[in-house]
Write an enzyme that holds these catalytic residues in place. Structure first.
Site, PDB file in Angstrom:
ATOM      1  N   GLY A  30     -38.937   8.066  46.559  1.00 52.05           N
ATOM      2  CA  GLY A  30     -38.641   9.231  47.387  1.00 52.05           C
ATOM      3  C   GLY A  30     -37.895   8.902  48.668  1.00 52.05           C
ATOM      4  O   GLY A  30     -37.361   7.810  48.828  1.00 52.05           O
ATOM      5  N   HIS A  36     -29.851   6.885  45.609  1.00 54.55           N
ATOM      6  CA  HIS A  36     -30.663   7.483  44.543  1.00 54.55           C
ATOM      7  C   HIS A  36     -29.840   8.507  43.759  1.00 54.55           C
ATOM      8  O   HIS A  36     -29.903   8.562  42.528  1.00 54.55           O
ATOM      9  CB  HIS A  36     -31.886   8.194  45.131  1.00 54.55           C
ATOM     10  CG  HIS A  36     -32.847   7.304  45.867  1.00 54.55           C
ATOM     11  ND1 HIS A  36     -33.019   7.377  47.233  1.00 54.55           N
ATOM     12  CD2 HIS A  36     -33.689   6.337  45.436  1.00 54.55           C
ATOM     13  CE1 HIS A  36     -33.945   6.503  47.609  1.00 54.55           C
ATOM     14  NE2 HIS A  36     -34.361   5.849  46.545  1.00 54.55           N
ATOM     15  N   GLN A  60     -47.417  -2.055  44.941  1.00 50.74           N
ATOM     16  CA  GLN A  60     -46.307  -2.967  45.230  1.00 50.74           C
ATOM     17  C   GLN A  60     -46.175  -3.269  46.721  1.00 50.74           C
ATOM     18  O   GLN A  60     -45.250  -3.954  47.128  1.00 50.74           O
ATOM     19  CB  GLN A  60     -44.996  -2.439  44.653  1.00 50.74           C
ATOM     20  CG  GLN A  60     -44.431  -1.204  45.344  1.00 50.74           C
ATOM     21  CD  GLN A  60     -43.249  -0.636  44.573  1.00 50.74           C
ATOM     22  OE1 GLN A  60     -43.395  -0.106  43.474  1.00 50.74           O
ATOM     23  NE2 GLN A  60     -42.059  -0.760  45.130  1.00 50.74           N
TER      24      GLN A  60
HETATM   25  P1  AMP Z   1     -36.682   3.116  45.877  1.00 42.61           P
HETATM   26  O1  AMP Z   1     -36.908   4.575  46.101  1.00 42.61           O
HETATM   27  O2  AMP Z   1     -36.297   2.357  47.096  1.00 42.61           O
HETATM   28  O3  AMP Z   1     -37.796   2.476  45.091  1.00 42.61           O
HETATM   29  O4  AMP Z   1     -35.404   3.023  44.949  1.00 42.61           O
HETATM   30  C1  AMP Z   1     -35.334   3.718  43.733  1.00 42.61           C
HETATM   31  C2  AMP Z   1     -34.110   3.266  42.962  1.00 42.61           C
HETATM   32  O5  AMP Z   1     -32.940   3.522  43.736  1.00 42.61           O
HETATM   33  C3  AMP Z   1     -34.109   1.748  42.693  1.00 42.61           C
HETATM   34  O6  AMP Z   1     -33.586   1.523  41.396  1.00 42.61           O
HETATM   35  C4  AMP Z   1     -33.196   1.224  43.763  1.00 42.61           C
HETATM   36  O7  AMP Z   1     -32.573   0.013  43.423  1.00 42.61           O
HETATM   37  C5  AMP Z   1     -32.182   2.341  43.855  1.00 42.61           C
HETATM   38  N1  AMP Z   1     -31.479   2.288  45.143  1.00 42.61           N
HETATM   39  C6  AMP Z   1     -32.032   2.226  46.384  1.00 42.61           C
HETATM   40  N2  AMP Z   1     -31.068   2.144  47.334  1.00 42.61           N
HETATM   41  C7  AMP Z   1     -29.879   2.137  46.667  1.00 42.61           C
HETATM   42  C8  AMP Z   1     -28.515   2.058  47.069  1.00 42.61           C
HETATM   43  N3  AMP Z   1     -28.165   1.961  48.360  1.00 42.61           N
HETATM   44  N4  AMP Z   1     -27.566   2.089  46.119  1.00 42.61           N
HETATM   45  C9  AMP Z   1     -27.898   2.184  44.804  1.00 42.61           C
HETATM   46  N5  AMP Z   1     -29.165   2.263  44.357  1.00 42.61           N
HETATM   47  C10 AMP Z   1     -30.143   2.247  45.260  1.00 42.61           C
END
Ligand code: AMP
Length: 281
Positions: A30, A36, A60
């Site tokens: 989120g 995202h 985690q």
């Molecule tokens: P998180 O909400 O941080 O767990 O991220 C969810 C998904 O979004 C994961 O697969 C992350 O690698 C991806 N994600 C987060 N930040 C970025 C970004 N700047 N560019 C591309 N994907 C992202």
């Protein structure tokens, strides 16, 4: 867009969705941003239905990490998913994914070692476990993850292969702010002054890429270019390392033709940021 809070609501939705074609899945914690959203759009390109989950996974986070203050904004997240054309947003409560008495864990042994795995003990066990649970619930055809979390992406690829999920795991390029900072929910923690200093991370990666293009293959020299930028911006290094892009084993040299990766983690105050770049040998 459907809002789904329980596994049975999810299953009811998926029964109809699967009849319409392939299902794409984007797991998140989120506080959604354009990074995202890029995964959601890619999901919609590859499948008839795109399901997103928002779940701040407690397992985690380490005991001294930011679980309780992790940023949350469900109203904004719902609007972002809706605008991206997402079909269903899954919002499980912790008890839905970790039933009382839960005692089963997924451990991806090799690619979880080193880098974030070493600095955040138990982190990838938590990630692998929750992603395996979500994969088991959603059973998507394709799942999308960001290259921003490079080691995590390799952990998911190994998990998908080893536990025979048979999902197409797609890695998507890191989305950056106009000034180069990798988008992250944790950027919300930064003061204006820290936000400016944080640019040194991407600047360092760029310097190293230029060195490699100029023929410097030595990992110490490539990491040195990043360290110099971190030091100048008063960012406390957690790690700076050149590793094989797939196995994540440390490299001392980038060999010709090798798909290497330069991975960085650093602290600005209490905020820990990570980033990485391809080093194409
Ligand atoms: P998180 O909400 O941080 O767990 O991220 C969810 C998904 O979004 C994961 O697969 C992350 O690698 C991806 N994600 C987060 N930040 C970025 C970004 N700047 N560019 C591309 N994907 C992202």
């Amino acid at each position: 867009m459907e809002l789904l809070r329980t596994a049975s609501e999810l299953h009811r939705f998926l029964a109809g969705a699967r009849a319409r074609g392939a299902v794409a899945f984007v797991p998140t914690m989120g506080y959604l941003h354009e990074g995202h959203v890029s995964l959601m759009r890619e999901g919609k390109r590859r499948a008839a239905t795109c399901v997103v989950s928002v779940f701040v996974n407690p397992t985690q986070f380490g005991p001294s990490e930011d679980l309780s203050r992790y940023p949350r904004d469900l109203v904004r997240d719902t609007a972002a998913c809706e605008a991206a054309g997402v079909d269903a947003l899954f919002l499980p409560e912790p008890g839905e994914l970790y039933p009382p008495g839960a005692q089963s864990w997924v451990e991806v042994t090799e690619v979880s070692q080193g880098l974030c795995g070493e600095r955040r003990p138990g982190h990838f066990r938590g990630v692998a476990t929750v992603v395996a649970k979500l994969f088991a619930l959603v059973r998507p055809d394709v799942a999308l993850f960001g290259e921003k979390d490079w080691q995590q992406l390799q952990v998911i690829r190994a998990l998908n292969r080893d536990l025979l999920f048979g999902i197409e795991v797609v890695g998507c390029p890191t989305v950056r702010e106009a000034d180069g900072l990798a988008m992250s929910s944790r950027n919300a923690y930064l003061s204006a002054e820290e936000r400016q200093r944080a640019l040194a991370i991407n600047r360092g990666l760029g310097e190293a890429e230029r060195l490699l293009a100029g023929g410097t293959r030595d990992a110490t020299a490539l990491c040195g270019a990043v360290r110099e930028q971190l030091r100048a911006a008063d960012i406390r290094e957690d790690y700076v390392e050149v590793a094989d892009g797939a196995t994540l084993r440390p490299l001392s040299q980038v060999a010709a033709g090798q798909q290497a990766r330069l991975l960085v983690a650093g602290f600005l105050g209490r905020t820990r940021l990570i980033d990485n770049a391809a080093l194409q040998g």
